[in-house]
Design a protein around this motif. Sequence first.
Motif: not given
Length: 94
Positions: A35-42, A22-29
């Motif tokens: 990435a989603q949070g950074f995409s919202r930032l300018d 599950p650590a691999a899944d956690l890392e991907r999540n």
Amino acid sequence: MNATQWMEDLQKNISDLIARSPAADLERNVRAMMAQGFSRLDLVTREEFDVQAELLARTVARADQLAAQVSALEARINALEAEQGKRTSSSIQE
């Protein structure tokens, strides 16, 4: 089995275990959320920042060059005006 082969097998087994855990899944999540949070930032990429920093450095250098040129032209104008003023005052005195 020699020590090198044993270490390689151990490393492979651990990598396989982590990949299926599950650590691999956690890392991907977590990566996806970040990435989603950074995409919202300018934000800009490092490459874009470096390009803009280089452009700014060239602009500052050009501005300094132009300022020196303006100063030289002002000094030349002042010298010509002073010379003209001396000529005018000497022609008036004659």
